[in-house]
Enzyme design. Structure first.
Site, PDB file in Angstrom:
ATOM      1  N   ARG A  78       0.860  -1.187   0.000  1.00 41.84           N
ATOM      2  CA  ARG A  78       0.000   0.000   0.000  1.00 41.84           C
ATOM      3  C   ARG A  78       0.895   1.235   0.000  1.00 41.84           C
ATOM      4  O   ARG A  78       0.919   2.017   0.957  1.00 41.84           O
ATOM      5  CB  ARG A  78      -0.953  -0.016   1.198  1.00 41.84           C
ATOM      6  CG  ARG A  78      -0.326  -0.572   2.479  1.00 41.84           C
ATOM      7  CD  ARG A  78      -1.084  -0.177   3.719  1.00 41.84           C
ATOM      8  NE  ARG A  78      -2.461  -0.626   3.741  1.00 41.84           N
ATOM      9  CZ  ARG A  78      -3.069  -1.106   4.824  1.00 41.84           C
ATOM     10  NH1 ARG A  78      -2.379  -1.276   5.940  1.00 41.84           N
ATOM     11  NH2 ARG A  78      -4.339  -1.426   4.799  1.00 41.84           N
TER      12      ARG A  78
ATOM     13  N   LYS B 155      -7.210  -4.830   0.362  1.00 44.47           N
ATOM     14  CA  LYS B 155      -6.530  -4.055  -0.682  1.00 44.47           C
ATOM     15  C   LYS B 155      -7.527  -3.545  -1.722  1.00 44.47           C
ATOM     16  O   LYS B 155      -7.464  -2.383  -2.147  1.00 44.47           O
ATOM     17  CB  LYS B 155      -5.458  -4.913  -1.356  1.00 44.47           C
ATOM     18  CG  LYS B 155      -4.710  -4.224  -2.502  1.00 44.47           C
ATOM     19  CD  LYS B 155      -4.024  -2.944  -2.006  1.00 44.47           C
ATOM     20  CE  LYS B 155      -3.402  -2.151  -3.163  1.00 44.47           C
ATOM     21  NZ  LYS B 155      -2.185  -2.770  -3.684  1.00 44.47           N
TER      22      LYS B 155
ATOM     23  N   CYS C 107      -3.618   0.296  -9.818  1.00 43.92           N
ATOM     24  CA  CYS C 107      -4.369  -0.041  -8.607  1.00 43.92           C
ATOM     25  C   CYS C 107      -5.780   0.530  -8.651  1.00 43.92           C
ATOM     26  O   CYS C 107      -6.746  -0.201  -8.826  1.00 43.92           O
ATOM     27  CB  CYS C 107      -3.618   0.464  -7.372  1.00 43.92           C
ATOM     28  SG  CYS C 107      -2.088  -0.437  -7.035  1.00 43.92           S
TER      29      CYS C 107
END
EC number: 1.1.1.336
Length: 420
Positions: free
Chosen positions: A160, A212, A266
């Site tokens: 992250r 996530k 992402c």
């Protein structure tokens, strides 16, 4: 079992910094990648990507004998898989790279090994990876077979980190540790504590996978609100950046900044993994993705309007007009072009516009293949001096220092509010 040798599969924007972080703690690290150029570059003590502070760490690690790269896996005590997980078809996750990586390390797995999946993946991927490994290594036991007594420990531990801040956040940020069993989580925590200063927060693999996806979907939904607001403000003749600045004076309001869309591997990808598995429940997440995916086309419409205004006010033909696009990366001050709305916009402009399309991207030395022959890579001063229409797409530091009052062009499409 100690982790004397650590192997990282995939030496991209996450894998290489991770390998370098372990090597900086004087662990023997073998990085594996199918890209021969990347392997050769790393083995020279150099890097093939742009990331602040990474080059010096890699150089020191390679020169000290703690980091080397290869195209084929060799035996190790711990494996970290950090390969791409794009989508295919109707935004369905493509796990081909993860499966290929898992099957490539299976022949060299040994009893006591730890395998960690870091790649952003749909829920259940870690369990699937364990099945692939078990299929290829029937001589070893895995958590889904014997639980805590497994020969090989398996965990999911997502990164992250923020591009441009990776070498700091990799070490400082808390880490979600999702083992298939408590023993798997404990061993994964032990591994990351080699360099991690943040906290290891333990859960199971499925929750870690969803965590996530949730983090990035949350960001995407909030960005979609800002992007939708920018469309509304354009129709109402309101400066959206001034509006957001004023609204954010409310103590419980924190609206993000709009832009030309959402990019990167992402935020622009992960929400679709949730939608693919839960199409009926993930209606807001899907809508946010659609809003953000539509934004580049809205920017194109603004560019077309600016070109039409320019043609109406001058005696130039369309083929004589130069359009300059500022930025290709998916976010400021990096060279990562993955899923970049700026690159999509530049490509669409070049395909539509009969004149020359200039691209200013200070973080690359040559255009990507899809823009080669369509656009001209230009320097900042050249673009400002010669272009008729300016299109601001990425707020790189080099662009932000330019005073908007010094931009002489009347026809400007500023998707980032840099010259507002």
């Amino acid at each position: 079992m100690s982790f004397a040798t650590i192997s990282v599969i995939g030496l991209g924007y996450i894998g290489l910094p991770t390998a370098a972080a372990f090597a900086s703690r004087q662990k023997q690290v073998i990085g594996v990648d199918i890209n021969q150029h990347a392997v050769d570059t790393i083995n020279r003590g150099e890097i093939h990507i742009v990331e602040p502070d990474l080059a010096s760490v890699v150089k020191t690690a390679v020169e000290g004998g703690f980091l080397r790269a290869s195209t084929t896996p060799v035996e190790a005590d711990a494996w970290l898989i950090a390969v791409p997980t794009p989508f295919k078809g109707d935004h369905e996750p493509d796990m081909t790279y993860v499966e290929s990586a898992a099957r490539s390390i299976a022949p060299v797995l040994k009893k006591g090994a730890l395998v960690i999946l870091e790649s952003t993946s749909p829920v259940g991927s870690t369990e699937k990876m364990a099945e692939w490994l078990a299929e290829m290594r029937p001589d070893l036991t895995f958590p889904q077979q014997v639980g805590e007594q497994a020969d090989v420990n398996i965990a999911y531990c997502p990164e992250r980190v923020l591009p441009g801040q990776v070498m700091v956040e990799l070490i400082k940020n808390d880490r979600v540790i999702g083992g298939m069993t408590p023993v798997c989580s404990a061993r994964a925590s032990e591994l990351y504590k080699i360099f991690l200063e943040g906290e290891c927060v333990v859960t199971n693999s499925r929750t870690a996978e969803m965590c996530k996806l949730t983090e990035n979907s949350f960001r995407d939904v909030n960005i979609a609100f800002a992007n939708e607001l920018s469309l509304i403000c354009a129709d109402q003749g309101i400066n959206v950046w001034e509006l957001i600045r004023l609204a954010n004076r409310h103590p419980r309001v924190n609206i993000l900044q709009p832009g030309p869309g959402v990019g990167g591997h992402c935020i622009a990808v992960d929400p679709w993994f949730i939608v693919a598995q839960n199409p009926q429940q993930a209606r807001l997440i899907r809508t946010a993705r659609e809003v953000n995916d539509h934004k580049p086309f809205w920017v194109i419409d603004q560019v077309k309007a600016a070109v039409a205004d320019c043609l109406a006010a001058t005696d130039k033909r369309a083929s004589e007009l130069k359009i300059a696009c500022f930025g290709l990366a998916f976010k400021p001050n990096i060279d990562d072009l993955r899923e970049s709305p700026a690159m999509e916009i530049a490509e669409l402009i070049a395909q539509w516009h009969s004149g020359e399309t200039l691209v200013v991207e200070p973080n690359i030395h040559q255009l990507p293949k899809k823009l080669t022959g369509l656009c001209t890579l230009a320097q900042l001063d050249e673009a400002l001096a010669t272009a008729d229409v300016l299109v601001m797409l990425v707020d790189h530091s080099q662009f932000k220092v330019i005073n908007g009052d010094n931009v002489h062009q009347q026809y400007v499409v500023d998707a980032k509010g840099v010259w507002r």
